[in-house]
Design an enzyme around this catalytic site. Structure first.
Site, PDB file in Angstrom:
ATOM      1  N   TYR A   1       0.866  -1.178   0.000  1.00 18.19           N
ATOM      2  CA  TYR A   1       0.000   0.000   0.000  1.00 18.19           C
ATOM      3  C   TYR A   1       0.902   1.228   0.000  1.00 18.19           C
ATOM      4  O   TYR A   1       1.844   1.306   0.793  1.00 18.19           O
ATOM      5  CB  TYR A   1      -0.890  -0.005   1.250  1.00 18.19           C
TER       6      TYR A   1
ATOM      7  N   ASP B   1       9.405   2.835  -0.740  1.00 16.67           N
ATOM      8  CA  ASP B   1       8.373   3.547   0.016  1.00 16.67           C
ATOM      9  C   ASP B   1       8.602   3.249   1.499  1.00 16.67           C
ATOM     10  O   ASP B   1       8.227   2.189   1.991  1.00 16.67           O
ATOM     11  CB  ASP B   1       6.978   3.102  -0.429  1.00 16.67           C
TER      12      ASP B   1
ATOM     13  N   LYS C   1       4.870   9.511   8.436  1.00 17.29           N
ATOM     14  CA  LYS C   1       4.675   8.983   9.806  1.00 17.29           C
ATOM     15  C   LYS C   1       5.706   9.491  10.813  1.00 17.29           C
ATOM     16  O   LYS C   1       5.650  10.617  11.266  1.00 17.29           O
ATOM     17  CB  LYS C   1       4.638   7.457   9.757  1.00 17.29           C
TER      18      LYS C   1
HETATM   19  C1  KE4 Z   1       4.019   2.240   3.157  1.00 14.61           C
HETATM   20  C2  KE4 Z   1       3.003   3.340   3.134  1.00 14.61           C
HETATM   21  N1  KE4 Z   1       3.056   4.262   2.140  1.00 14.61           N
HETATM   22  C3  KE4 Z   1       2.172   5.280   2.088  1.00 14.61           C
HETATM   23  C4  KE4 Z   1       1.170   5.408   3.033  1.00 14.61           C
HETATM   24  C5  KE4 Z   1       0.207   6.567   2.920  1.00 14.61           C
HETATM   25  O1  KE4 Z   1       0.545   7.558   3.866  1.00 14.61           O
HETATM   26  P1  KE4 Z   1      -0.600   8.615   4.305  1.00 14.61           P
HETATM   27  O2  KE4 Z   1      -1.102   9.291   3.043  1.00 14.61           O
HETATM   28  O3  KE4 Z   1      -1.681   7.807   4.991  1.00 14.61           O
HETATM   29  O4  KE4 Z   1       0.146   9.555   5.239  1.00 14.61           O
HETATM   30  C6  KE4 Z   1       1.066   4.475   4.100  1.00 14.61           C
HETATM   31  C7  KE4 Z   1      -0.043   4.621   5.123  1.00 14.61           C
HETATM   32  N2  KE4 Z   1      -0.221   3.486   5.996  1.00 14.61           N
HETATM   33  C8  KE4 Z   1      -1.551   3.292   6.541  1.00 14.61           C
HETATM   34  C9  KE4 Z   1      -1.508   2.148   7.557  1.00 14.61           C
HETATM   35  N3  KE4 Z   1      -0.964   0.966   7.073  1.00 14.61           N
HETATM   36  C10 KE4 Z   1      -2.103   4.524   7.170  1.00 14.61           C
HETATM   37  C11 KE4 Z   1      -3.289   4.288   8.057  1.00 14.61           C
HETATM   38  C12 KE4 Z   1      -4.561   4.636   7.386  1.00 14.61           C
HETATM   39  O5  KE4 Z   1      -4.668   4.447   6.169  1.00 14.61           O
HETATM   40  O6  KE4 Z   1      -5.460   5.113   8.120  1.00 14.61           O
HETATM   41  C13 KE4 Z   1       2.006   3.428   4.139  1.00 14.61           C
HETATM   42  O7  KE4 Z   1       1.964   2.494   5.128  1.00 14.61           O
END
Ligand code: KE4
Length: 431
Positions: free
Chosen positions: A150, A245, A273
């Site tokens: 993801y 990523d 994060k």
């Molecule tokens: C490897 C990786 N790449 C990109 C993203 C996206 O980041 P954000 O746009 O949510 O800040 C994420 C976001 N992770 C999720 C949880 N696995 C965020 C939690 C959510 O979607 O509420 C990520 O894990």
């Protein structure tokens, strides 16, 4: 232990009210507890390794804002940094500030592969831009991602996407134009042959390969080192931009990112994060030659009103300075290994099928007897068993990620007492 009724009836009222104004009652789908049942907790505050819900119930927190809080909740150094910005500086100018330069320099010092850095406000922005740069730099259009990974909710990524997309059963989201779908190819994680097949079938059309070096969005699934090394070779040979990523793994697993951990240098890296310490800041960075394509220096456009926001940058500077001064990884990883061993011992005693994948302070317990090395394996997990376990742990004051396809995180604030309470809870939850 508290009674479930007390937990249930009050949560329902908050959730009903929320659903009247916010789709699904949440601002991010995985928070809705859909795959584990019941209503989500509404959190009132956090401190150290703990969070409290609106009804005053205390939980040991293993979500840590999805990995963002390496140092736990309400860290005093972050709090005082934010207070002084609010009192003496302000909140946002939409103009260059020296603090964001200092923050970018900190990333550059900690991660040698980050020759140039651009700050944005979310991991999604960082990954979306990284592939746009790769397309601009190579003049090619297709990208390869891996099933179960993801990379945020950018249109190009919502194809066989992990995390909440898999949790909600929508790994291929509605609303993605056919044109986008055609440009994103999916390979199998840890399977270099699946990548070679795509390369041969799409000669000179692949701009980028994007990967989570340790996947956290199908549950934790580490990439095999030789797989990553092969990937690096293929990208170099075929003029493909290799993007790590590290929104989740960046500064989670080591101070220098996965390039330090695996000693493989990607062309671009995305962070998020942890670098914001709970405030909205993310970054994309990498080779100077490629980053020089970014506007206003180059022709790849990306912009953001709140990019490099003084408040978020102040929090980020504290976090990265703490990491630089005294990297927490030995203590954190030892704590996680101790925790994982205790958990394995407990599970062995109970004699139930499970897999644990643990890398540093991120780990997942999969309810399957199949070793989990890719998305297909992860999906053999019994999500119903996971749901029962999740709720039994919640009733005992342990707050786990509400999905089989997410990672548990330990913050530096997790104490030995927290660990023994959690292991104790496992024995009740898994019997
Ligand atoms: C490897 C990786 N790449 C990109 C993203 C996206 O980041 P954000 O746009 O949510 O800040 C994420 C976001 N992770 C999720 C949880 N696995 C965020 C939690 C959510 O979607 O509420 C990520 O894990």
């Amino acid at each position: 232990p508290r009674t479930v009724e007390a937990l249930t009836e009050r949560k329902a009222t908050y959730f009903l009210r929320a659903k009247k104004v916010i789709p699904g009652g949440v601002n991010s789908p995985v928070r809705a507890f859909k795959s584990v049942g019941g209503d989500p907790l509404f959190i009132k505050k956090g401190n150290g390794s703990k969070i409290w819900d609106e009804d005053g119930n205390e939980f040991i927190d293993f979500v840590c804002s999805w990995g963002a809080l390496l140092y736990g909740h309400s860290h005093p150094r972050v709090q005082s940094a934010l207070k002084s910005v609010i009192e003496h500086i302000g909140t946002s100018f939409g103009a260059p500030t020296l603090r964001e330069v200092e923050f970018a320099e900190l990333i550059q010092i900690l991660v040698p592969a980050a020759e140039m850095v651009r700050l944005v406000s979310s991991g999604t922005e960082a990954t979306m831009t990284a592939i746009r740069i790769a397309r601009g730099y190579t003049g090619k259009d297709k990208i390869i991602k891996f099933e179960g990974c993801y990379h945020g909710h950018g249109d190009s990524f919502l194809i066989k996407a992990g995390s909440g997309a898999t949790t909600m059963g929508t790994p291929d989201s509605l609303g993605i134009p056919k044109g986008f779908l055609q440009e994103t190819l999916c390979a199998e994680f840890n399977n270099i042959k699946s990548v070679e097949t795509l390369l041969n079938a799409n000669k000179n059309q692949i701009a980028a390969i994007i990967i989570e070096p340790v996947a956290g969005n199908m549950g934790v699934v580490p990439a095999h080192t030789d797989f990553l090394k092969e990937l690096r070779k293929l990208c170099t040979l075929n003029n493909i931009v290799l993007i790590f990523d590290e929104v989740m793994t960046g500064f989670r697993l080591s101070k220098g990112g996965s390039s330090e951990l695996y000693s493989i240098t990607p062309d671009l890296i995305t962070f998020g994060k942890i670098i914001g310490g709970g405030l909205p800041v993310a970054a994309y960075c990498g080779k100077k030659e490629i980053m020089s394509y970014v506007s206003p220096e180059g022709g790849v456009y990306q912009a953001g009103t709140l990019s490099g926001n003084p408040l978020a940058v102040a929090a980020g500077i504290e976090i990265l300075t703490m990491i630089k001064e005294d990297p927490p990884y030995n203590q954190l990883n030892n704590q996680a290994i101790f925790f994982t061993n205790e958990l394995k011992y407990t599970l062995k005693k109970i004699g139930m099928p499970y897999q644990i994948n643990q890398v540093g302070s991120m780990l997942s317990l999969f309810f399957t007897d199949v070793p989990v090395t890719n998305y297909a394996n992860a999906k053999t997990s019994d999500t119903k068993k996971f749901a029962v376990y999740f709720n039994k742990m919640l009733e005992q004051g342990i707050y786990l990620p509400p999905s089989q396809f997410e990672a548990m995180f330990l913050s530096t604030q997790i104490s030995d007492a927290d660990i023994s309470q959690t292991i104790e809870a496992f024995t009740h939850a898994l019997n």
